[in-house]
Design a protein around this motif. Structure first.
Motif, PDB file in Angstrom:
ATOM      1  N   MET A  70      50.652  42.587  17.746  1.00  0.00           N
ATOM      2  CA  MET A  70      49.300  42.179  18.135  1.00  0.00           C
ATOM      3  C   MET A  70      48.525  43.369  18.675  1.00  0.00           C
ATOM      4  N   ASP A  71      47.198  43.237  18.665  1.00  0.00           N
ATOM      5  CA  ASP A  71      46.331  44.231  19.280  1.00  0.00           C
ATOM      6  C   ASP A  71      46.486  44.108  20.805  1.00  0.00           C
ATOM      7  N   PRO A  72      46.928  45.193  21.470  1.00  0.00           N
ATOM      8  CA  PRO A  72      47.205  45.069  22.903  1.00  0.00           C
ATOM      9  C   PRO A  72      45.993  44.616  23.723  1.00  0.00           C
ATOM     10  N   VAL A  73      44.796  45.064  23.347  1.00  0.00           N
ATOM     11  CA  VAL A  73      43.606  44.673  24.105  1.00  0.00           C
ATOM     12  C   VAL A  73      43.375  43.170  24.000  1.00  0.00           C
ATOM     13  N   LYS A  74      43.488  42.644  22.791  1.00  0.00           N
ATOM     14  CA  LYS A  74      43.305  41.194  22.589  1.00  0.00           C
ATOM     15  C   LYS A  74      44.382  40.412  23.322  1.00  0.00           C
ATOM     16  N   LEU A  75      45.607  40.939  23.251  1.00  0.00           N
ATOM     17  CA  LEU A  75      46.724  40.280  23.921  1.00  0.00           C
ATOM     18  C   LEU A  75      46.446  40.159  25.418  1.00  0.00           C
ATOM     19  N   ARG A  76      45.986  41.256  26.022  1.00  0.00           N
ATOM     20  CA  ARG A  76      45.758  41.265  27.469  1.00  0.00           C
ATOM     21  C   ARG A  76      44.648  40.307  27.876  1.00  0.00           C
ATOM     22  N   ARG A  77      43.674  40.114  26.992  1.00  0.00           N
ATOM     23  CA  ARG A  77      42.610  39.174  27.328  1.00  0.00           C
ATOM     24  C   ARG A  77      43.108  37.741  27.303  1.00  0.00           C
ATOM     25  N   LYS A  78      44.246  37.528  26.655  1.00  0.00           N
ATOM     26  CA  LYS A  78      44.786  36.171  26.589  1.00  0.00           C
ATOM     27  C   LYS A  78      45.806  35.888  27.694  1.00  0.00           C
ATOM     28  N   ILE A  79      46.203  36.943  28.388  1.00  0.00           N
ATOM     29  CA  ILE A  79      47.210  36.782  29.436  1.00  0.00           C
ATOM     30  C   ILE A  79      46.582  37.120  30.779  1.00  0.00           C
ATOM     31  N   GLY A  80      46.587  36.165  31.686  1.00  0.00           N
ATOM     32  CA  GLY A  80      46.040  36.434  33.017  1.00  0.00           C
ATOM     33  C   GLY A  80      46.961  37.380  33.771  1.00  0.00           C
ATOM     34  N   TYR A  81      46.374  38.300  34.540  1.00  0.00           N
ATOM     35  CA  TYR A  81      47.207  39.282  35.232  1.00  0.00           C
ATOM     36  C   TYR A  81      46.674  39.450  36.655  1.00  0.00           C
ATOM     37  N   VAL A  82      47.496  39.099  37.607  1.00  0.00           N
ATOM     38  CA  VAL A  82      47.123  39.283  39.006  1.00  0.00           C
ATOM     39  C   VAL A  82      47.944  40.447  39.524  1.00  0.00           C
ATOM     40  N   ILE A  83      47.297  41.599  39.761  1.00  0.00           N
ATOM     41  CA  ILE A  83      48.080  42.750  40.164  1.00  0.00           C
ATOM     42  C   ILE A  83      48.305  42.736  41.668  1.00  0.00           C
ATOM     43  N   GLN A  84      49.292  43.519  42.061  1.00  0.00           N
ATOM     44  CA  GLN A  84      49.767  43.495  43.438  1.00  0.00           C
ATOM     45  C   GLN A  84      48.645  43.733  44.455  1.00  0.00           C
ATOM     46  N   ASN A  85      47.810  44.761  44.222  1.00  0.00           N
ATOM     47  CA  ASN A  85      46.759  45.037  45.212  1.00  0.00           C
ATOM     48  C   ASN A  85      45.438  44.387  44.848  1.00  0.00           C
ATOM     49  N   ILE A  86      45.511  43.216  44.273  1.00  0.00           N
ATOM     50  CA  ILE A  86      44.353  42.393  43.911  1.00  0.00           C
ATOM     51  C   ILE A  86      43.462  43.066  42.870  1.00  0.00           C
ATOM     52  N   GLY A  87      42.984  44.301  43.180  1.00  0.00           N
ATOM     53  CA  GLY A  87      42.213  45.037  42.178  1.00  0.00           C
ATOM     54  C   GLY A  87      40.893  44.399  41.799  1.00  0.00           C
ATOM     55  N   LEU A  88      40.194  43.788  42.767  1.00  0.00           N
ATOM     56  CA  LEU A  88      38.842  43.320  42.467  1.00  0.00           C
ATOM     57  C   LEU A  88      37.939  44.545  42.336  1.00  0.00           C
ATOM     58  N   MET A  89      36.969  44.494  41.430  1.00  0.00           N
ATOM     59  CA  MET A  89      36.068  45.615  41.243  1.00  0.00           C
ATOM     60  C   MET A  89      35.061  45.633  42.394  1.00  0.00           C
ATOM     61  N   PRO A  90      35.070  46.702  43.204  1.00  0.00           N
ATOM     62  CA  PRO A  90      34.221  46.691  44.403  1.00  0.00           C
ATOM     63  C   PRO A  90      32.727  46.718  44.082  1.00  0.00           C
ATOM     64  N   HIS A  91      32.372  47.198  42.884  1.00  0.00           N
ATOM     65  CA  HIS A  91      30.961  47.316  42.547  1.00  0.00           C
ATOM     66  C   HIS A  91      30.456  46.124  41.752  1.00  0.00           C
ATOM     67  N   MET A  92      31.292  45.104  41.644  1.00  0.00           N
ATOM     68  CA  MET A  92      30.835  43.911  40.941  1.00  0.00           C
ATOM     69  C   MET A  92      30.843  42.741  41.919  1.00  0.00           C
TER      70      MET A  92
ATOM     71  N   ASN B 102      38.943  61.082  38.707  1.00  0.00           N
ATOM     72  CA  ASN B 102      40.349  61.019  39.099  1.00  0.00           C
ATOM     73  C   ASN B 102      40.555  60.253  40.392  1.00  0.00           C
ATOM     74  N   ASP B 103      39.520  60.263  41.242  1.00  0.00           N
ATOM     75  CA  ASP B 103      39.659  59.606  42.535  1.00  0.00           C
ATOM     76  C   ASP B 103      39.438  58.107  42.489  1.00  0.00           C
ATOM     77  N   VAL B 104      39.026  57.593  41.342  1.00  0.00           N
ATOM     78  CA  VAL B 104      38.867  56.141  41.250  1.00  0.00           C
ATOM     79  C   VAL B 104      40.235  55.500  41.457  1.00  0.00           C
ATOM     80  N   ASP B 105      40.274  54.537  42.355  1.00  0.00           N
ATOM     81  CA  ASP B 105      41.511  53.850  42.721  1.00  0.00           C
ATOM     82  C   ASP B 105      42.331  53.474  41.475  1.00  0.00           C
ATOM     83  N   PRO B 106      43.543  54.027  41.355  1.00  0.00           N
ATOM     84  CA  PRO B 106      44.341  53.756  40.151  1.00  0.00           C
ATOM     85  C   PRO B 106      44.583  52.262  39.932  1.00  0.00           C
ATOM     86  N   SER B 107      44.630  51.490  41.007  1.00  0.00           N
ATOM     87  CA  SER B 107      44.890  50.069  40.801  1.00  0.00           C
ATOM     88  C   SER B 107      43.694  49.395  40.139  1.00  0.00           C
ATOM     89  N   LEU B 108      42.496  49.980  40.322  1.00  0.00           N
ATOM     90  CA  LEU B 108      41.326  49.412  39.628  1.00  0.00           C
ATOM     91  C   LEU B 108      41.370  49.743  38.142  1.00  0.00           C
TER      92      LEU B 108
END
Ligand SMILES: Nc1ncnc2c1ncn2[C@@H]1O[C@H](COP(=O)(O)OP(=O)(O)OP(=O)(O)O)[C@@H](O)[C@H]1O
Ligand SMILES: [Mg+2]
Lengths: 397, 209
Positions: A70-92, B102-108
């Protein structure tokens, strides 16, 4: 099989063998917990599922389809992923964060707005939060957003890597309830990495214990408690939990008293009072003629309303807390004790009243679980004695 | 002062315009070239070190020498001046882009990839916006350099406010020297202030209010 992993191996560049001959079959709707010591390969295994990492050998199939095709990008859009440090986009904004994957999938703006509202409701946060930025939310609230971000595009599989590691116990418990509920209600398949055995035991339908890249055991929580595969698993579970696990095989039906004082709503209060007097109890359970549990009646209710009301139906409480007879004592004992009821009605699968669990019966169970047939003088005795004493204290109140 | 403006006012305006023109084009080219290059370099760490070393080396060549080098290759006039200034503008932008990205948080970055962003989407939607303040401060630094050094461009016949300064130096006329330098300083300050505004506008919001 919904998700199957066969003979997976992962060797990092440099020679570190992180995962060795990993085999796992997951059905749709299962809640799988990976648990193991640090460095045992949990994250590595999980990240091969959404192709964030490429396995050295072995196959992963989703719905029978090899994901390496499968195309990895398409695959990832179909699988939810909650990463350890949350990883919310601070500018959104929260809205943009939640609809990140839908936007990648080019949903219409209307549909995304609607989904954002649904999602924020799902995690019990106010709609106003949608226009806030992540920095304006508490850690627990951010974590909730992190979870729904992985659901917003109707992903069927959700990968969660120690999502609740950094949270306080209360927030953590409420998020555990949330995710368990999502899995049960929406039929999501969840792969969940944790360090915490309690978390795995409450959440999982299937626990995968790993050590040093190898699977130690795959089993349901009950099986694992009753038959730990080896010493490693035993140690991971811990002695205390193994002892406490004994109530887990007992169902409520096995410990309840069946001789219940009950009454139907059409009876007069006078009759209710007489029944209480005869049975020497201060409350009655109310059932209809078919025996279906309707509520309860307390002596106080009769006392206050004796002059104005006539029938039981007029003064009974409808909001009765009950447990099912086939539920495990392990799952109910805490709820009963926490709520401080003297006793709790037990119903069968048709909501028919079949018995009652008293606090005294629970004390017996806890007592048996702690001492029971185990006469060996173990060093856990001190702590268990305290627990039992504390329990009696609670009962006396 | 009034006398100076009365005599040289018109040509001052013309030279200032030339100055802005030369610096603007050099800086613009610098941005167009260095920002993408800086971004590309974050993908190949090894090349990055080499390229940034080369850019640093170019930066250490004395400005006059660099301008003089241009003459045999590109002749005299505006073109060689722009090329020389462009080379000067590269390093601050390149280095800041590289560091900022490079300084953009790797987890992001990991989250962006894990959500299913293509590498390009991750750059455009996540990394560049988050690196924007750092990149912009590199641009501001370059702008200040370029405006100051553009004064030297008159040395190879590119015009600009440097004409006043060099004339003043040749004729021992301090009014001409000041008449050329003060506008350069004002120009540098104004441009820096404007770019500061741009930086604020480009810095992504991370909270309401
Ligand atoms: N990029 C990498 N390169 C080399 N070795 C790695 C890399 N990532 C992980 N490892 C090694 O692989 C092993 C498994 O790592 P992994 O992150 O999967 O463990 P884990 O079970 O998730 O641990 P933790 O509970 O601490 O998160 C570890 O020994 C780790 O040091
Ligand atoms: Mg890990």
């Amino acid at each position: 099989m919904f998700l199957s992993m066969e003979h997976l191996n992962k060797t990092y560049p440099g020679g570190k063998v992180a995962v060795e001959d990993f085999n796992l079959e997951v059905e749709k709707g299962e809640f799988v917990c990976f648990i193991g010591t640090s460095g045992s390969g949990k994250t590595t295994t999980m990240r091969m599922i959404n192709r964030m990492l490429q396995q050295t050998s072995g196959t992963i199939k989703i719905n029978g389809q090899d994901i390496s095709q499968m195309d990895p990008v398409k695959l990832r859009r179909k699988i939810g992923y909650v990463i350890q440090n949350i990883g919310l986009m601070p500018h959104m904004t929260i809205r943009q964060n939640i609809t990140l994957v839908p936007r990648l999938l080019k949903w219409s703006q209307d549909k995304m707005d609607q989904r954002a509202k649904e999602m924020i409701k799902l995690v019990d946060l106010p709609e106003e939060f949608l226009d806030r930025y992540p920095s304006e939310l508490s850690g627990g609230q951010q974590q909730r957003i992190g979870v729904v971000r992985a659901l917003a595009a109707d992903q069927d599989i959700i990968l969660m890597d120690e999502p609740y590691g950094a949270l306080d116990p209360i927030t953590r418990e409420s998020l555990q309830d949330l995710i368990k509920d999502l899995q049960e209600r929406l039929g999501k398949t969840i792969i969940f990495v944790t360090h915490d055995m309690d978390e795995a035991l409450t959440l999982a339908t299937k626990i995968v214990v790993m050590d040093d890249g190898k699977i130690m055991q795959i089993a349901s929580p009950d099986e694992i408690l009753q038959h730990p595969a080896n010493e490693f698993v035993e140690n991971l579970i811990g002695k205390d939990r193994l002892i406490q696990a004994r109530p887990s095989i007992t169902t409520v039906g096995q410990v309840m008293l069946t001789n219940v004082a009950s009454i139907t709503p059409d009876k007069l209060l006078k009759e209710a009072l007489k029944t209480m007097h005869d049975r020497r109890v201060d409350s009655l359970l109310v059932t209809d003629d078919g025996g279906t549990l309707k509520g309860y009646l307390d002596i106080e209710d009769i006392d206050y309303n004796f002059k104005t009301a006539t029938s039981v139906g007029d003064v009974m409480h409808n909001d009765v807390f009950y447990v099912k007879s086939d539920s495990l004592v392990r799952d109910t004992v805490e709820r009963i004790l926490k709520r401080g009821f003297k006793n709790v009605p037990v119903v069968d699968s048709n909501n028919k009243l079949v018995g009652i669990v008293t606090r005294a019966a629970l004390v017996d169970i806890v007592y048996d679980a702690l001492w029971g047939d185990d006469d060996k003088k173990s060093d856990s005795e001190d702590t268990t004695a305290e627990t039992a004493a504390a329990d009696q204290g609670g009962d006396a109140k | 002062m009034m006398h100076f403006l009365a005599v040289y006012g018109l040509s001052l305006l013309g030279k200032t315009w030339q100055h802005i023109y030369i610096s603007g084009i050099s800086l613009g080219l610098g941005i167009i070239f260095a920002v993408p290059l800086g971004i590309a370099l974050t993908r190949t760490k090894r090349t990055a070190n080499i390229v940034i070393s080369i850019a640093s080396m170019l930066q250490t060549i004395p400005a006059l020498a660099l301008l003089a080098f241009m003459i045999p290759i590109f002749g005299i006039g505006v073109k060689p001046a722009i090329i020389a200034l462009f080379i000067y503008s590269l390093l601050p932008i390149l280095r800041n882009t590289y560091i900022g990205m490079n300084d953009v948080d790797p987890s992001l970055k990991d989250a962006a990839k894990g959500m299913g962003m293509t590498p390009w989407q991750s750059i455009i939607k996540v990394e560049v916006p988050l690196a924007a303040p750092v990149i912009m401060s590199g641009v501001r630094l370059s702008a200040t350099y370029v405006i100051a050094w553009a004064a030297l461009a008159s040395y190879i016949g590119a015009g600009g406010l440097g004409d006043f300064i060099f004339n003043g130096l040749n004729l021992y006329r301090s009014d001409l020297i000041l008449g050329g330098s003060i506008p350069v300083i004002i120009l540098a300050l104004v441009v820096d202030w404007l770019l500061g505004k741009v930086e604020t506008a480009l810095t992504p919001r991370t909270s309401e209010e």
